[in-house]
Design a protein around this motif. Sequence first.
Motif, short mmCIF file in Angstrom:
data_model
loop_
_atom_site.label_atom_id
_atom_site.label_comp_id
_atom_site.label_asym_id
_atom_site.label_seq_id
_atom_site.Cartn_x
_atom_site.Cartn_y
_atom_site.Cartn_z
N ILE A 25 128.45 44.22 60.90
CA ILE A 25 127.41 44.07 61.92
C ILE A 25 126.26 43.20 61.41
O ILE A 25 125.68 42.40 62.15
CB ILE A 25 126.90 45.46 62.35
CG1 ILE A 25 128.00 46.21 63.10
CG2 ILE A 25 125.65 45.34 63.21
CD1 ILE A 25 127.63 47.63 63.47
N ASN A 71 126.52 39.53 62.01
CA ASN A 71 126.11 39.13 63.35
C ASN A 71 124.59 39.00 63.44
O ASN A 71 124.07 38.12 64.15
CB ASN A 71 126.59 40.14 64.39
CG ASN A 71 128.10 40.29 64.38
OD1 ASN A 71 128.82 39.35 64.10
ND2 ASN A 71 128.58 41.49 64.69
N THR A 104 125.36 51.57 73.26
CA THR A 104 126.68 51.25 72.69
C THR A 104 127.72 52.17 73.32
O THR A 104 127.50 53.37 73.47
CB THR A 104 126.67 51.44 71.16
OG1 THR A 104 125.57 50.70 70.61
CG2 THR A 104 127.96 50.94 70.54
N SER A 142 128.14 41.48 68.31
CA SER A 142 128.64 42.78 67.86
C SER A 142 129.72 43.31 68.79
O SER A 142 130.68 43.95 68.34
CB SER A 142 127.49 43.78 67.76
OG SER A 142 126.54 43.36 66.80
#
Length: 342
Positions: free
Chosen positions: A160, A163, A204, A66
């Motif tokens: 995403i 992934n 993140t 990601s």
Amino acid sequence: MTEVLSQDEIDQLLTAISSGDIETEEIRQPTDQRKIKIYDFKRPDKFSKEQIRTVSIMHETFARLSTTSLSAQLRSMVQVHVASVDQLTYEEFIRSIPNPTTLAVINMDPLKGSAIMEIDPSITFSIIDRLFGGQGEGAKVTRDLTDIEQSVMEGIIVRILGNMREAWSQVIDLRPRLGQIETNPQFAQIVPPTEMVVLVTLETKVGDVEGMMNFCIPYLTIEPIIGKLSAQYWYSTVRRGATTENLNILRERLSTIEVNIVAEIGRMNLTVRDVLSLVPGDVIRLQNTRTGDPFSLNIGNRPKFLCKPGQIGNKLAVQIVKKLEDVQVQDFEELDDVEGDE
């Protein structure tokens, strides 16, 4: 082994008790003091530490993938890594996230049920601002997503999920699909409130904006593959590599890759001076090639077949007449090396 007292030791013990030197309560006190672990029947532990560790390893791979894909799409520095993996009730998870937020309901095919991917509003609005041409600033006020912003986030989440499929490939051929996006946690009731879930928390960072991305998987959804979430299975699968399931995945992915196929009439070595002096009408005599000989059909840079020229309709074509064996392919490579040395 039980220790047996002698008669003298028994007499001394009775004398000490009579005189009050030893209290009878001290004798009655049990020497075996067991450690008692409190068990909460309302939220039983359904995942072992080993299974939690395996889930963490899987999502560390997901975080790396990601990081790369989001950095390329947003054209900005993005960092994603696993902060923690915990098991808790679904009600505790719902209470821990803000309202409104970005909640994506994920269909976990071929597993039954759904999972939840929650993206912190600061990360959501930073991604949207970046894609709309801004500097990637987070949200200054808390609000719901507009229809356009929700459509943009759908594209990000779908990327995403690709992934995630790769990260889970060692355990199952997961095909996650985006079901719907909610902003109110109360509207995303995928399991009963008391049902146990495993929560993967991903720290993140998009540019200078930091936030959390949570992936919530109910136990009911992951139960069919719970036996595969062990270190022994995980490492044996990685070490084994060429399993039937992995080979089928490789075949499926390789079947869509395009390769160059070249029908080679022949070869000839020329100096750069001769090449520069070539003009239309010149004739070049090929080495080791006679009229009527089949051509070499090369896949990539390797000769794999022998073929003859022909025509289908108004287009030129070749017909495969023979498959080259490994020995013959090696001879072609040796011939190339000799020509290169000359």
